[in-house]
Design a protein around this motif. Structure first.
Motif, PDB file in Angstrom:
ATOM      1  N   LYS A 197      60.685 -88.391 -50.049  1.00 49.33           N
ATOM      2  CA  LYS A 197      62.054 -87.898 -50.110  1.00 49.33           C
ATOM      3  C   LYS A 197      62.876 -88.781 -51.054  1.00 49.33           C
ATOM      4  O   LYS A 197      62.868 -90.001 -50.956  1.00 49.33           O
ATOM      5  N   GLN A 198      63.594 -88.137 -51.962  1.00 54.54           N
ATOM      6  CA  GLN A 198      64.510 -88.864 -52.834  1.00 54.54           C
ATOM      7  C   GLN A 198      65.753 -89.220 -52.036  1.00 54.54           C
ATOM      8  O   GLN A 198      66.382 -88.354 -51.440  1.00 54.54           O
ATOM      9  N   THR A 199      66.106 -90.484 -51.992  1.00 52.98           N
ATOM     10  CA  THR A 199      67.298 -90.917 -51.267  1.00 52.98           C
ATOM     11  C   THR A 199      68.174 -91.755 -52.187  1.00 52.98           C
ATOM     12  O   THR A 199      67.782 -92.096 -53.317  1.00 52.98           O
ATOM     13  N   ALA A 200      69.353 -92.112 -51.687  1.00 53.67           N
ATOM     14  CA  ALA A 200      70.279 -92.919 -52.477  1.00 53.67           C
ATOM     15  C   ALA A 200      69.721 -94.308 -52.751  1.00 53.67           C
ATOM     16  O   ALA A 200      70.152 -94.989 -53.680  1.00 53.67           O
ATOM     17  N   THR A 201      68.754 -94.743 -51.945  1.00 55.06           N
ATOM     18  CA  THR A 201      68.176 -96.086 -52.120  1.00 55.06           C
ATOM     19  C   THR A 201      66.741 -96.057 -52.632  1.00 55.06           C
ATOM     20  O   THR A 201      66.087 -97.095 -52.674  1.00 55.06           O
ATOM     21  N   GLY A 202      66.242 -94.874 -53.012  1.00 55.40           N
ATOM     22  CA  GLY A 202      64.885 -94.791 -53.546  1.00 55.40           C
ATOM     23  C   GLY A 202      64.025 -93.810 -52.761  1.00 55.40           C
ATOM     24  O   GLY A 202      64.529 -92.977 -52.008  1.00 55.40           O
TER      25      GLY A 202
END
Length: 296
Positions: A197-202
């Motif tokens: 999953k692409q997240t704000a932290t990687g």
């Protein structure tokens, strides 16, 4: 290995934060509508939204009405057609999109595909006044059991986008696969496919599983477990902790496109850990009808 007290304490804090995030005002349970456009769809109106909606060169465009209520797009009322950029995800919060509201409701757009691989464009509406409360949903979990924190090893692969079937008939969702995680349970070896999953932290590695509790004890469409990288280069995962298994958002709302668990991740034993099946069932009805809002 950390002490049981440490593991259970960390899990309790995480569990509280997870439930709060799921049931917050603009969380998953606040979804009240999911509309669809196909390529070339133009000047479509939707019951809960103002203006008209179109797809132009792969962009979701909103045209405001000549008068009356309007969308708020990044803090302004548009006076001309404007792109509503996909990517605002209430769970992970990434992408180039900006806040869009219609009154108290939040509006977001998503990209999906159909069975022929053609793009689909979704518009979702979230109403904070309709968000479900945890006590109404009947959300519970097994007590923490360190026996379900199982060691294993991660085998990275080249990131590949896999178009997964979803609970929304006719709609597919891209799930980027990043590798596999292998572990043993009662003397047998199991290998799970992991998505990233692409997240704000990687990148967040996630396992989407079904097991013999799926349906009668836990949510029927399966549960997801977030795993943790053990190094800065994201090449090691040392544990899978099934106590962190949670139901998919489709357990709480009809207006989502949760992927179906891959066959490789169907486990032949009961995972008596993690989140149980919500007490309140969601009546599954389809929101997508092929060809309904496409080019004429």
């Amino acid at each position: 290995m950390p002490t049981r007290e440490h593991l259970e304490g960390q899990w309790r804090e995480w569990r509280h934060a997870h439930v709060a995030r799921m049931f917050r005002p603009y969380g998953w349970t606040s979804l009240v509508a999911q509309y669809w456009l196909e390529a070339g769809g133009r000047d479509v109106t939707f019951e809960m939204l103002p203006g008209t909606w179109s797809v132009e060169d792969g962009r979701i465009m909103f045209t405001p009405p000549a008068s009356g209520p309007n969308l708020s797009v990044n803090g302004e009322y548009p006076t001309a057609p404007i792109e509503i950029i996909p990517g605002r995800n209430q769970t992970y919060g990434h992408g180039r999109s900006v806040p869009v509201y219609f009154g108290v409701m939040e509006v977001e757009t998503i990209l999906r595909s159909n069975h022929e691989g053609q793009p689909l464009y979704g518009i979702r509406v979230r109403d904070p006044l309709k968000a479900m409360r945890p006590e109404d949903a009947g959300v519970t979990a097994f007590d923490y059991d360190p026996a379900w924190r199982i060691p294993g090893f991660y085998t990275p692969t080249e990131l590949t986008d896999f178009e997964a079937e979803t609970v929304e008939a006719g709609v597919r969702e891209s799930t980027p696969r990043i590798g596999t995680f292998t572990f043993e349970h009662k003397g047998r070896s199991y290998t799970l496919v992991l998505i990233g999953k692409q997240t704000a932290t990687g990148i967040q590695p996630v396992a989407h599983i079904r097991d013999r509790t799926s349906g009668p004890i836990t949510y029927g469409a399966g549960r997801v477990i977030e795993l943790q990288f053990a190094d800065e280069k994201n090449t090691r995962i040392d544990w899978i902790d099934f106590n962190y298994a949670v139901a998919l958002p489709c357990a709480f709302t009809n207006f989502v496109t949760c992927p179906v668990a891959p066959p490789e991740n169907h486990l032949d034993f009961e995972v008596l850990a993690g989140e149980k099946r919500p007490a309140k069932d969601v009546a599954r009805t389809m929101t997508y009808k092929a060809g309904e809002n496409s080019a004429s």
